[in-house]
Design an enzyme around this catalytic site. Structure first.
Site, PDB file in Angstrom:
ATOM      1  N   GLU A   5      -6.210  -8.281  -2.412  1.00 62.52           N
ATOM      2  CA  GLU A   5      -6.622  -7.936  -0.458  1.00 62.52           C
ATOM      3  C   GLU A   5      -8.076  -8.176  -0.567  1.00 62.52           C
ATOM      4  O   GLU A   5      -8.889  -6.814  -1.283  1.00 62.52           O
ATOM      5  CB  GLU A   5      -5.937  -7.234   0.042  1.00 62.52           C
ATOM      6  N   GLU A  17       0.699  -1.438   0.237  1.00 59.31           N
ATOM      7  CA  GLU A  17       0.519   0.360   0.100  1.00 59.31           C
ATOM      8  C   GLU A  17       0.899   1.398   0.186  1.00 59.31           C
ATOM      9  O   GLU A  17       0.980   2.795   0.111  1.00 59.31           O
ATOM     10  CB  GLU A  17      -1.257  -0.067   1.135  1.00 59.31           C
TER      11      GLU A  17
HETATM   12  C1  GAL Z   1      -4.389  -3.926   4.471  1.00 67.64           C
HETATM   13  C2  GAL Z   1      -3.348  -3.981   4.455  1.00 67.64           C
HETATM   14  C3  GAL Z   1      -3.085  -5.620   5.332  1.00 67.64           C
HETATM   15  C4  GAL Z   1      -3.447  -6.083   6.277  1.00 67.64           C
HETATM   16  C5  GAL Z   1      -4.976  -5.627   6.134  1.00 67.64           C
HETATM   17  C6  GAL Z   1      -6.029  -5.881   6.888  1.00 67.64           C
HETATM   18  O1  GAL Z   1      -4.609  -3.178   3.953  1.00 67.64           O
HETATM   19  O2  GAL Z   1      -2.138  -4.282   3.625  1.00 67.64           O
HETATM   20  O3  GAL Z   1      -1.169  -6.123   5.670  1.00 67.64           O
HETATM   21  O4  GAL Z   1      -2.880  -4.761   7.988  1.00 67.64           O
HETATM   22  O5  GAL Z   1      -5.094  -4.644   5.778  1.00 67.64           O
HETATM   23  O6  GAL Z   1      -7.203  -5.246   6.685  1.00 67.64           O
END
Ligand code: GAL
Length: 698
Positions: free
Chosen positions: A334, A182
């Site tokens: 993700e 990110e």
């Molecule tokens: C995202 C991040 C992940 C994890 C996730 C939790 O923003 O890339 O590593 O922290 O949030 O929701």
């Protein structure tokens, strides 16, 4: 000699043909998000093997395979395992993890670990740690603590990325790379090293201090700079020109940070391995995403709902913005397995909602969906975040739903091969304008996202497919282009938009359009600046409103709130579509919406924030006058339709986001692909999903 009318018609036909050909060309190329030799739709989980004993890996991978997952992202925070001491690399464990994943037919995406430097590194080179805007150097033990402008940090990032690429750049089971995590949320280091680079960047841009002083109007408040070294990093409220340039420098800093790793990887990786980054949707605007996306193979993003439940407009805007960055399909690298751990209420998505969310992504152009994360670490900041496997290593209830969805993806993947989202309507998103408005909102109620969403909601209901793109890309493929509040319209942008009008497009500008130039300075002409001439009208004055005021006209009756602009026609063929009723005196009886034919197209200016009913009426008029047609046909409220178009025709994803069962009568007989039967009507419970193909309709 051909008459002007015939010439215009010939031109229109040629341009339509060109549009058609460019869409056909796009459809004939495999999207980079669909990997050769793999299913066109993929589902995965982000996995951290370094957190678990190796004996456990086999069980996890077997469970992933049984759940029909076909991709995993690993190594993303594992710097201390890969480089346990400076210059000593240990990739043997990673190699074993990749081989074991391969045995279970799970492709690997490697993350570069640069969001989490090891303790030896920050201890030996404390200058790589970011300094916050209060002058405090951040401490080790969290993440995103590296300074994006640190030359030393970049050198160390380059080295780890390069060593990884040397080792895995030809690995048959490594399909691609994700850079960093990110991008440090775009955070900057407020130290001398960063400040010097900013000053150098300004020097490169303006060449002379006279030019900089002129464009920033530094005569105001004695801000004139006699030396480049005097220029500060803006903290808090500052000169708007300086602030915009700082924000562009933030983009430059992160784009070059990203490029540093791309160069390290590309030198050693096979071209078939993609390189992407995990971006964060519409709402995250710390840097200009169009610039960041340029060198990536494709865009991937992290899709989290946080508290509450999925709102198809809010989430759809993010998908469409991310898809619009490169105007190509995307990955959701993700997403939320039920709940998160970072919101004010970490409720779980309802049963069925996670599946609906995954299909919603596919409908909006995603070709992969990955859950963060497979199993949580037993300790660490995120230990109670949602997962697919519990701390005991057994599935949580959600895994069954994810496995069902992954199976559906696998079963229907061929249907989605080479399919893209193709829209007739585009909304314009411009980071410079967004920043500039937010720094000088004029009323705290001016919520750019809410305004964008009101256009999106009304237009999507009719068109059923919307692109969100930069104002500076080719727009001729769209029948209708709407800029809810395009604040910065410098001359070249105005010319580009005017050419779109000339070619037959319909451009709708919302309030606050065209007040400023590219230096965030007021244009010495009335809004919408250089587009006032095509409009045949202009903004006389703008008003931040204390309360709503009535408006009425050919679009209907209703109210404007938050913001209203008094418009006036300057040419007799400009039409007034709405006028203000009794309001603050200044606006009474004055024009609120203007439209005019220009070239073969039309330009419209909406001077206020319309209520929902009026916005719907305006959207009806905009789409009708631009010959926009729905991609599917009429559906009940609460049913979201998305369409992807491919060489074999369209495929539709329909989702019911409303409580209760809904019946949808289809425009004709279609094949319901999840049920494998011909249907003319479908019933969808809340979160119910239908995937329909209609081979008859090209
Ligand atoms: C995202 C991040 C992940 C994890 C996730 C939790 O923003 O890339 O590593 O922290 O949030 O929701």
């Amino acid at each position: 000699m051909l008459s002007v009318r015939v010439q215009g018609w010939v031109c229109f036909v040629v341009l339509s043909l060109l549009n058609f050909l460019s869409i056909q060309e796009a459809l004939s190329q495999a999207p980079p998000t669909q990997l050769p030799g793999h299913n066109a739709l993929l589902m995965g989980a982000d996995w951290y093997p370094e957190q678990w004993p190796e004996e456990r890996w086999e069980i996890d991978l077997r469970m992933m395979e049984a759940a029909h997952l076909d991709v995993t992202r690993i190594a993303e925070f594992a710097w201390s395992r890969m480089e346990p001491s400076e210059g000593h690399f240990d990739f043997a464990w990673l190699e074993r993890a990749i081989r074991q994943a391969e045995k279970h037919h799970i492709a690997v995406v490697l993350g570069t670990p640069t969001a989490a430097p090891p303790a030896w590194l920050t201890e030996r080179y404390p200058e790589v740690l970011r300094v916050d805007s209060n002058g405090q150097r951040v401490t080790h033990g969290n993440r995103a603590q590296g300074s994006v402008t640190s030359v030393k940090y970049r050198e160390l990032c380059h080295r780890i990325a390069e060593e990884m690429a040397k080792r895995f750049g030809h690995d048959p089971n490594v399909v691609g790379w994700q850079l960093d995590n990110e991008y440090g949320y775009g955070m900057m280091s407020y130290n001398d090293e960063g400040r010097r680079q900013f000053q150098e960047w300004l020097k490169g841009k303006y060449k002379t201090l006279d030019a900089l002083n002129a464009h920033w109007t530094t005569a105001y408040w004695s801000q004139t700079y006699d030396n480049w070294d005097e220029i500060p990093i803006p903290v808090g409220e500052h000169n708007p020109g300086l602030m915009l340039d700082w924000q562009r420098f933030v983009t430059f800093a992160w784009a070059t940070y990203q490029q540093n790793q791309i160069d390290a990887i590309r030198a050693h990786a096979e071209p078939r391995q993609f390189i992407t980054g995990n971006l964060m949707g519409y709402g995250f605007a710390a840097f200009d995403h169009y610039v960041m996306a340029r060198p990536l193979t494709f865009v991937a993003w992290d899709d989290y709902v946080g508290a509450g439940h999925l709102d198809p407009d809010t989430n759809g805007i993010s998908h469409d913005t991310m898809r619009g960055l490169k105007r190509e399909n995307i990955w959701v690298i993700e997403t939320q397995p039920g709940s998160v751990n970072w919101s004010n209420l970490n409720n779980s998505l309802d049963k069925g909602e996670v599946r609906a969310m995954a299909w919603h992504g596919i409908g909006h152009g995603a070709d992969e969906v990955s859950y963060w994360q497979w199993r949580s670490a037993l300790n660490g900041q995120e230990e109670i975040h949602g997962t697919l496997v519990g701390p005991d290593g057994q599935p949580v209830p959600l895994l069954e739903e994810v496995a069902q969805t992954a199976k559906e993806f696998a079963d229907l993947q061929e249907t989605f091969r080479d399919t893209l989202v193709v829209s007739q309507v585009a909304l314009l998103n411009d980071y410079d304008s967004r920043w500039a408005i937010d720094w000088q909102k004029h009323t705290e109620k001016y919520d750019q996202f809410a305004i964008l969403k009101s256009y999106y909601h009304a237009l999507r209901k009719i068109a059923q497919s919307i692109d969100i793109v930069s104002p500076d890309v080719a727009l001729d493929q769209y029948k209708l282009v709407v800029a809810p509040d395009l604040y910065l319209i410098p001359k070249d942008r105005a010319e580009h938009l005017a050419a779109y009008l000339q070619n037959g497009g319909h451009l709708v500008l919302g309030p606050r359009s065209g007040l400023k130039d590219e230096f965030n300075a007021l244009l010495p002409i009335r809004q919408p600046g250089y587009l006032a001439e095509p409009l045949g009208g202009q903004v006389e004055q703008f008003y931040a409103l204390e309360k709503a005021f009535p408006v009425s006209g050919s679009l209907g009756d209703g109210e404007v709130s938050v913001w209203a602009e008094r418009l006036k026609t300057t040419l007799s063929d400009a039409e007034v579509l709405l006028r203000y009723g009794r309001s603050n005196g200044w606006l009474d009886g004055q024009a609120a919406v203007l439209t005019r034919r220009y070239g073969r197209g039309r330009i419209t200016y909406i001077g206020g924030v319309l209520d929902d009913k009026l916005m719907q009426a305006a959207a009806e008029w905009m789409t009708k006058s631009s010959q926009v047609t729905p991609v599917f046909g009429s559906v009940p409220d609460g049913i979201e339709v998305s369409r992807r178009l491919g060489p074999n025709g369209p495929v539709f994803v329909l989702i019911n986001w409303r409580a209760g069962k809904q019946t949808v009568t289809l425009p004709g007989s279609m094949k319901s692909l999840l049920e494998q039967k011909e249907v003319t009507q479908i019933e969808l419970p809340q979160y119910g999903v239908a995937v329909l193909s209609d081979r008859a309709k090209p």
